[in-house]
Design a protein around this motif. Structure first.
Motif, mmCIF file in Angstrom:
data_model
loop_
_atom_site.group_PDB
_atom_site.id
_atom_site.type_symbol
_atom_site.label_atom_id
_atom_site.label_comp_id
_atom_site.label_asym_id
_atom_site.label_seq_id
_atom_site.Cartn_x
_atom_site.Cartn_y
_atom_site.Cartn_z
ATOM 1 N N ILE A 25 0.548 -1.247 -0.281
ATOM 2 C CA ILE A 25 -0.213 -0.227 -0.143
ATOM 3 C C ILE A 25 0.922 0.861 0.289
ATOM 4 O O ILE A 25 0.700 2.079 -0.513
ATOM 5 C CB ILE A 25 -0.648 0.302 1.418
ATOM 6 N N LEU A 84 2.300 1.904 -3.266
ATOM 7 C CA LEU A 84 1.922 2.140 -4.105
ATOM 8 C C LEU A 84 1.439 3.846 -3.679
ATOM 9 O O LEU A 84 1.626 4.304 -4.794
ATOM 10 C CB LEU A 84 -0.073 1.102 -4.280
ATOM 11 N N TYR A 123 4.948 5.099 -5.871
ATOM 12 C CA TYR A 123 5.037 5.728 -6.919
ATOM 13 C C TYR A 123 3.816 6.214 -7.860
ATOM 14 O O TYR A 123 3.989 6.767 -8.753
ATOM 15 C CB TYR A 123 4.561 4.092 -7.563
ATOM 16 N N PRO A 142 -14.906 1.291 -9.260
ATOM 17 C CA PRO A 142 -14.215 -0.013 -9.237
ATOM 18 C C PRO A 142 -14.352 -1.101 -10.318
ATOM 19 O O PRO A 142 -13.610 -1.264 -11.448
ATOM 20 C CB PRO A 142 -14.685 -0.463 -8.380
ATOM 21 N N VAL A 161 -12.162 1.107 -12.765
ATOM 22 C CA VAL A 161 -10.888 0.883 -12.479
ATOM 23 C C VAL A 161 -10.237 -0.864 -13.290
ATOM 24 O O VAL A 161 -8.705 -1.068 -13.588
ATOM 25 C CB VAL A 161 -10.050 1.649 -11.046
ATOM 26 N N PHE A 162 -11.016 -1.915 -12.854
ATOM 27 C CA PHE A 162 -11.000 -3.072 -13.135
ATOM 28 C C PHE A 162 -10.622 -3.183 -14.438
ATOM 29 O O PHE A 162 -10.007 -3.962 -14.880
ATOM 30 C CB PHE A 162 -12.137 -3.339 -12.864
ATOM 31 N N ILE A 210 -7.372 -1.421 -15.479
ATOM 32 C CA ILE A 210 -5.842 -2.298 -15.150
ATOM 33 C C ILE A 210 -6.011 -3.904 -15.636
ATOM 34 O O ILE A 210 -4.717 -4.330 -16.210
ATOM 35 C CB ILE A 210 -6.424 -2.581 -13.855
ATOM 36 N N VAL A 221 -0.987 -1.155 -16.599
ATOM 37 C CA VAL A 221 -0.859 -0.315 -15.885
ATOM 38 C C VAL A 221 -0.377 0.769 -15.864
ATOM 39 O O VAL A 221 0.082 0.908 -17.090
ATOM 40 C CB VAL A 221 0.076 -0.603 -14.529
ATOM 41 N N THR A 222 -0.878 1.902 -15.506
ATOM 42 C CA THR A 222 -0.738 3.512 -16.303
ATOM 43 C C THR A 222 -1.029 4.347 -14.638
ATOM 44 O O THR A 222 -0.775 3.645 -13.748
ATOM 45 C CB THR A 222 -1.599 4.060 -16.418
ATOM 46 N N ILE A 248 -3.709 4.656 -12.992
ATOM 47 C CA ILE A 248 -4.522 4.111 -12.182
ATOM 48 C C ILE A 248 -3.700 4.298 -10.958
ATOM 49 O O ILE A 248 -4.337 4.298 -9.886
ATOM 50 C CB ILE A 248 -4.665 2.464 -12.434
ATOM 51 N N ASN A 249 -2.441 4.394 -11.009
ATOM 52 C CA ASN A 249 -2.157 4.726 -9.338
ATOM 53 C C ASN A 249 -2.357 5.594 -8.976
ATOM 54 O O ASN A 249 -2.856 5.616 -7.445
ATOM 55 C CB ASN A 249 -0.506 5.111 -9.760
ATOM 56 N N SER A 278 -5.943 4.874 -7.327
ATOM 57 C CA SER A 278 -6.166 4.381 -6.397
ATOM 58 C C SER A 278 -5.821 4.469 -5.193
ATOM 59 O O SER A 278 -6.213 3.984 -4.082
ATOM 60 C CB SER A 278 -4.847 2.489 -7.025
ATOM 61 N N MET A 304 -9.069 5.999 -4.099
ATOM 62 C CA MET A 304 -9.924 5.093 -3.820
ATOM 63 C C MET A 304 -9.778 4.750 -2.157
ATOM 64 O O MET A 304 -10.016 4.301 -1.857
ATOM 65 C CB MET A 304 -10.202 3.758 -4.156
ATOM 66 N N LEU A 305 -7.895 4.635 -1.884
ATOM 67 C CA LEU A 305 -7.145 4.081 -0.667
ATOM 68 C C LEU A 305 -7.947 5.130 0.712
ATOM 69 O O LEU A 305 -7.921 4.729 1.783
ATOM 70 C CB LEU A 305 -5.627 4.222 -0.914
ATOM 71 N N SER A 334 -11.221 4.220 1.750
ATOM 72 C CA SER A 334 -11.332 3.603 1.622
ATOM 73 C C SER A 334 -11.188 3.851 3.713
ATOM 74 O O SER A 334 -11.321 3.523 4.839
ATOM 75 C CB SER A 334 -11.343 2.666 2.177
ATOM 76 N N LEU A 358 -9.318 -3.869 -4.511
ATOM 77 C CA LEU A 358 -8.910 -3.685 -5.923
ATOM 78 C C LEU A 358 -7.991 -3.404 -5.871
ATOM 79 O O LEU A 358 -6.812 -3.428 -6.423
ATOM 80 C CB LEU A 358 -10.109 -2.874 -6.686
ATOM 81 N N VAL A 359 -7.889 -1.856 -5.215
ATOM 82 C CA VAL A 359 -6.521 -1.741 -5.207
ATOM 83 C C VAL A 359 -5.660 -1.645 -4.717
ATOM 84 O O VAL A 359 -4.475 -2.433 -5.077
ATOM 85 C CB VAL A 359 -6.499 -0.245 -3.779
ATOM 86 N N TYR A 394 -4.293 -4.619 -7.288
ATOM 87 C CA TYR A 394 -3.666 -3.343 -7.688
ATOM 88 C C TYR A 394 -1.968 -3.802 -7.953
ATOM 89 O O TYR A 394 -1.335 -2.997 -8.284
ATOM 90 C CB TYR A 394 -4.090 -1.888 -8.218
ATOM 91 N N LEU A 438 1.684 -3.824 -9.696
ATOM 92 C CA LEU A 438 2.427 -2.874 -9.501
ATOM 93 C C LEU A 438 4.023 -3.182 -9.265
ATOM 94 O O LEU A 438 4.659 -3.564 -10.004
ATOM 95 C CB LEU A 438 1.875 -1.334 -8.629
#
Lengths: 281, 299
Positions: free
Chosen positions: A29, A32, A35, A232, A235-236, A239, A243-244, A247-248, A251, A254-255, A258, B136-137, B140, B144
């Protein structure tokens, strides 16, 4: 307690295993997030600090739209599921009625059923139901916002109900009886005694429901229409193509969403624990 | 004739009132449950029955489903090598995931359970946070990390091991599944180890059992409910996993979840997809019964 009789090597092994588990859980996490600020076009490569990918999100109308759908679906389905889930929790914990056992069993199924099965069920159901509606009323319905909300409520009622039931089970039933003895009518007893007591459970259930709704990919993928897709699911599909850096960045957003919800529920539990302690003193 | 009602009549009247109260109470309960009951029947039980009905239907040559010619064709197809391989592969992968989770989680749960209340709570919250974060994350993130030229690959290259090519292999899928479901294993294990009566362990040591012997003969058997509960909680979702194998396995080797999705979205063989979903659900139901028998509900 224990631990006294454990050999030093074992103790060291236990300690390092635990450190590794925590690292294993958090490193992906954190990396991610790091990056997502990398300037390189290759998503797994460090190329200097940049916020470009986040800036791009604000220009991406497709992502904006799916975020909007996700949030609306989560809010609407959570409100419905929380009301229905709380009602069923009260009914199951406080009343005896015909069909109670069947209802109880029915409410366990969505929790244990695999995502894929649930998705298949909803897809088949809506296909059949829409055919039927078309046949009877000549209305050509199609999948979209409503079907996503209906499906999310279908699995979330069960989760809300479990959380609220746990709270009711730990509650003192004599308080409601005391209210009744003091001439409170049923509504007043519920409004002024039961509801404030179960409120943390209801809120906890709502937080779980909103998290599950924002998380869901599989069921939504089956019941979403071409015009309305949640974040989601979108994004799914991205993905799967590869990967781009964008999307990072999505993500990480979204992280953060949550994590905010987790922080909310942890704070809630803490408040509950503190109140419990002061009450018992 | 007496003016006052006799005792018997009074009692019947009271009993009647009580019975009526009870009936009213039952009616209130039903009324309270009714909206969600109706919702669950319409949007959950009915869909479930539809899947069951479809699993006995026939697929026509055009790809649509004929709801007339009922048979067990779809279930017979499950025995064919293609489907059987998918099932076996999914079971094996789910088993590997479960064993790995158990091996990693048991010492961790043991460590947690033997800490002070503060450290223990911190560790448990630390386990719960990833479990709440977007599924999902989390998948992902591994895509990566494992990507070619990504962090792990460049790390192994820099220490002279050469680039790693894990992504889109079974190993990547297992890593993803272990990562996703590890908290499911830790929490029930922690609950059962936490409840262990340490006096029994001390007694075994007093009777000259070595550390490993006392673990094998006392701690492990007593925490078996946690082991069973955790294993089921990991095995069951791993069996039906769809997102993780899709993202990390690259769809090269089909697993059960992906296979079912394909039957619906591309292959258009609804009866086979329906029968497989139903079998998958049956596995879950049986596992859940075992889970409750093992005392999983109390953990």
């Amino acid at each position: 307690m224990s631990g006294r009789s454990i050999a030093p090597t074992t103790r060291w092994l236990l300690r390092s295993n635990s450190a590794l588990v925590i690292a294993f859980l958090y490193a992906p996490i954190i990396l991610l997030a790091v990056y997502s600020f990398s300037g390189s076009r290759i998503p797994g490569e460090w190329g200097g600090f940049t916020t470009e990918w986040y800036a791009r999100l604000f220009d991406d109308s497709r992502i904006q739209k799916t975020i909007g759908v996700s949030v609306r679906v989560a809010l609407v389905s959570t409100v419905i599921a929380t009301v229905l889930g709380t009602m069923s929790a009260l009914a199951l914990e406080r009343f005896k009625f015909r069909g109670r056992r069947v209802f109880d069993a029915l409410l366990y199924l969505p929790i244990i059923i695999p995502d894929v099965t649930m998705a298949v069920m909803m897809l088949m159901f809506f296909t059949q139901a829409f055919d039927l509606v078309d046949l009877l009323f000549g209305l050509g319905l199609s999948k979209g916002f409503a079907t996503i909300v209906v499906s999310h409520v279908a699995f979330n009622i069960a989760f809300v109900s479990v959380v609220v039931r746990a709270r009711i089970a730990g509650m003192d039933a004599t308080l409601e009886q005391a209210a009744a003895d003091l001439y409170a009518n049923r509504w007043q007893a519920f409004r002024y005694v039961t509801l404030p007591l179960i409120a943390p459970g209801v809120l906890g259930g709502a937080l779980l429901a909103i998290t599950l709704s924002l998380d869901d990919v599989v069921v939504t993928q089956f019941v979403a229409g071409p015009g309305s897709t949640t974040l989601p699911v979108y994004v799914f599909s991205l993905i799967r193509k590869g990967v781009t850096p964008t999307i990072n960045a999505v993500s990480v957003i979204m992280l953060l969403a949550s994590l905010t919800l987790v922080a909310g529920s942890v704070a809630l539990q803490r408040a509950q624990a503190v109140r419990g302690r002061t009450n018992s003193e | 004739m007496t003016v006052l009602p006799d005792a018997d009549a009074l009692e019947t009247a009271l009993g009647e009132a009580e019975r009526r109260g009870e009936v009213a109470e039952r009616r209130r309960g039903l009324l309270l449950a009714l909206p969600s009951f109706a919702y669950m029947v319409l949007f959950f039980a009915v869909p479930l029955v539809i899947v069951l009905v479809y699993s006995f239907a026939t697929r026509t040559s055009s790809g649509s489903t004929a709801l007339s010619d009922w048979n067990l064709e779809a279930y017979r197809k499950l025995g064919e090598p293609i489907v059987r391989n998918v099932v076996i592969r999914s079971v094996v992968l789910a088993l590997i995931t479960t064993v790995l989770c158990l091996v990693i989680a048991y010492p961790f749960a043991y460590f947690c359970a033997t800490r002070s209340a503060t450290v223990r709570n911190l560790l448990l919250v630390a386990v719960m946070i990833p479990f709440w974060t977007n599924f999902l994350v989390r998948n992902y993130a591994w895509r990566l990390l494992l990507s070619s030229g990504g962090p792990i690959s460049s790390f192994t290259e820099s220490i002279g091991l050469g680039p790693t090519e894990i992504l889109f292999t079974k190993t990547a899928v297992v890593i993803g599944l272990v990562y996703a479901y590890l908290p499911f294993m830790i929490l029930p294990l922690f609950a059962s180890i936490d409840r262990l009566d340490w006096r029994l362990v001390e007694a075994s040591r007093d009777l000259y059992a070595s550390g490993p012997a006392s673990f094998r003969k006392v701690v492990l058997p007593l925490t078996m409910p946690g082991v069973i509960a955790g294993s089921i909680l990991v095995f069951v979702p791993s069996m039906g996993a769809y997102v993780t194998p899709e993202l990390l396995g690259g769809g090269k080797e089909t697993l059960l979840g992906s296979y079912i999705v394909t039957q619906f979205l591309t292959a258009r063989n609804w009866p086979v997809g329906a029968s497989l979903s139903f079998v998958l659900m049956a596995v879950m139901l049986v596992s859940t019964i075992i889970y409750f028998r093992a005392g999983g509900k109390n953990l």
